[in-house]
Design an enzyme around this catalytic site. Structure first.
Site, PDB file in Angstrom:
ATOM      1  N   TYR A 141       0.843  -1.203   0.000  1.00  0.00           N
ATOM      2  CA  TYR A 141       0.000   0.000   0.000  1.00  0.00           C
ATOM      3  C   TYR A 141       0.878   1.253   0.000  1.00  0.00           C
ATOM      4  CZ  TYR A 141      -2.717   3.828   1.861  1.00  0.00           C
ATOM      5  OH  TYR A 141      -3.265   5.063   2.066  1.00  0.00           O
ATOM      6  N   LYS A 145       1.563   4.131  -3.024  1.00  0.00           N
ATOM      7  CA  LYS A 145       1.398   5.583  -2.858  1.00  0.00           C
ATOM      8  C   LYS A 145       2.697   6.321  -3.167  1.00  0.00           C
ATOM      9  CE  LYS A 145      -2.931   6.231  -1.494  1.00  0.00           C
ATOM     10  NZ  LYS A 145      -3.877   7.313  -1.708  1.00  0.00           N
ATOM     11  N   HIS A 189      -9.640  -0.366  11.055  1.00  0.00           N
ATOM     12  CA  HIS A 189      -8.925   0.718  11.748  1.00  0.00           C
ATOM     13  C   HIS A 189      -9.147   0.683  13.256  1.00  0.00           C
ATOM     14  CE1 HIS A 189      -9.238   2.228   7.576  1.00  0.00           C
ATOM     15  NE2 HIS A 189      -7.962   2.452   7.818  1.00  0.00           N
ATOM     16  N   GLY A 284       3.637  -6.010   7.935  1.00  0.00           N
ATOM     17  CA  GLY A 284       3.635  -4.732   7.220  1.00  0.00           C
ATOM     18  C   GLY A 284       3.479  -3.523   8.122  1.00  0.00           C
TER      19      GLY A 284
END
Ligand code: UFG
Length: 331
Positions: A141, A145, A189, A284
């Site tokens: 991810y 970006k 989250h 990660g």
């Protein structure tokens, strides 16, 4: 201003759309609703369902409206999922941006505000991260970006596309009017997950790792209120339209809270015990991400209003208690 917001039906994009329309801008939202919600696009913004990779659709939109600015939010954004399916992230995130930039260039729309992330930094030895800190993403991810940032920067060099890249730290909370908020399926989250315990939707929280080199062994993150983040976008737009140089800003609160501290704060706020189990580290995950927000404060004059954890938790709690099923069942 005429503004295109790609991915404006998502959690973060929808909060920016609301501030833009509150400031009387004319907003068109393009979103494929993969993770977003049409109900999150507040009026008078116009919602169009479609994929950012669909260049024919983009051309149609750009030929009908002369956009002054484009905001880009349309991306997959789960660290965990990206570890399992990196190609999904490189395909959706990177190729979606390329399609958008191609069409922007064709129609000579040269201003973009880009949603980036602290995940570009990865594991850094620097306790406080500035925009000059080395970027070594720890997951696909963050890597996607970082690639997108680089693509925009090369388009700046080649085609004079002007950009502001905003690297968000951990965004949380909800709009204070209580109309929009966070609604992910599944939710990954931390803050909304912790709130699920007092909301009666979950019995305990699993903390992913307690042996990190941090104050209490759990991961540390910098939480920024989504309303303050939205304000940063409007300032970034004004900055670019005033002819200032393209650049990158961190957007965070400059304070680090451990996962355990977040749980304790929610316990204190809700006056309810939150049972905790310790699990293994989540692949990660960097150990600590804390922003220096000096640059955005100095250059854009950004002054976050909701800097304490309680105001983040309070607004998130109000949203979740008033929308127990998120946007489901709403008109
Ligand atoms: N965590 C737990 N248990 C849970 C959920 C989360 O221990 O059930 C921990 C995670 O391991 C992490 C921390 O809480 O260390 C925060 O996790 P989140 O999933 O809320 O957020 P991330 O830091 O993984 O990522 C978020 C966004 C990214 C963004 C990043 C920037 O999802 O898109 O913040 O810092 F890149």
């Amino acid at each position: 201003m005429n503004i295109l917001v790609v991915g404006g039906a998502g959690y973060i994009g929808s909060h920016i759309v609301k501030q833009l329309t509150d400031s009387n801008h004319k907003v068109i939202v393009l979103d494929n609703l993969q993770t977003g919600h049409a109900e999150a696009v507040t009026k008078p913004a116009t919602f169009i369902k479609g994929n950012v990779k669909d260049k024919a659709l983009l051309r149609e939109l750009f030929s009908k409206t002369s956009f002054d600015v484009v905001f880009h939010f349309a991306a997959n954004s789960s660290v965990e999922e990206s570890m399992e399916d990196p190609l999904l992230y490189f395909d959706n995130n990177v190729s979606g941006l390329i399609a958008l930039l191609e069409v922007m260039n064709e129609f000579a729309v040269k201003t973009i505000i880009f949603s980036s992330t602290a995940a570009v930094y990865g594991d850094t030895s620097e306790e406080i991260i500035t925009e000059d800190t080395e970027t070594t993403p720890k997951n696909p991810y963050g890597e996607s970006k970082r690639m997108m940032e680089k693509i925009i920067q090369w388009c700046h060099t080649a085609y004079d596309i002007k950009y502001v890249v905003l690297r968000y730290f951990n965004v949380a909370g909800a709009d204070l009017a209580g109309v929009i908020g966070e609604d992910h399926h599944p939710e990954t989250h931390l803050i909304p997950i912790v709130l699920e315990v007092p909301l009666g939707k979950r019995n305990f929280i699993t903390i992913f790792g307690d042996d990190y080199d941090t104050k209490d062994g759990t991961t540390v993150r910098d939480y920024v209120h989504v309303v303050d983040l939205a304000t940063a976008h409007l300032l970034a737009m004004d900055y670019l339209l005033a002819g200032n140089d393209s650049t990158i800003f961190n957007v965070g609160s400059s304070t680090g809270f451990s996962t355990l501290e977040i749980i304790q704060s929610v316990e204190k706020y809700t006056q309810q015990k939150i049972p905790v189990k310790y699990g293994s580290r989540r692949e990660g995950d960097p150990h600590s991400l804390i922003a220096s927000s000096k640059k955005i404060k100095e250059v854009l004059g950004w002054e976050p209003l909701y800097t304490d954890l309680d105001s983040i938790i309070d607004s998130a709690w109000k949203w979740h208690t008033s929308h127990p099923n998120g946007y489901k069942n709403e008109q």
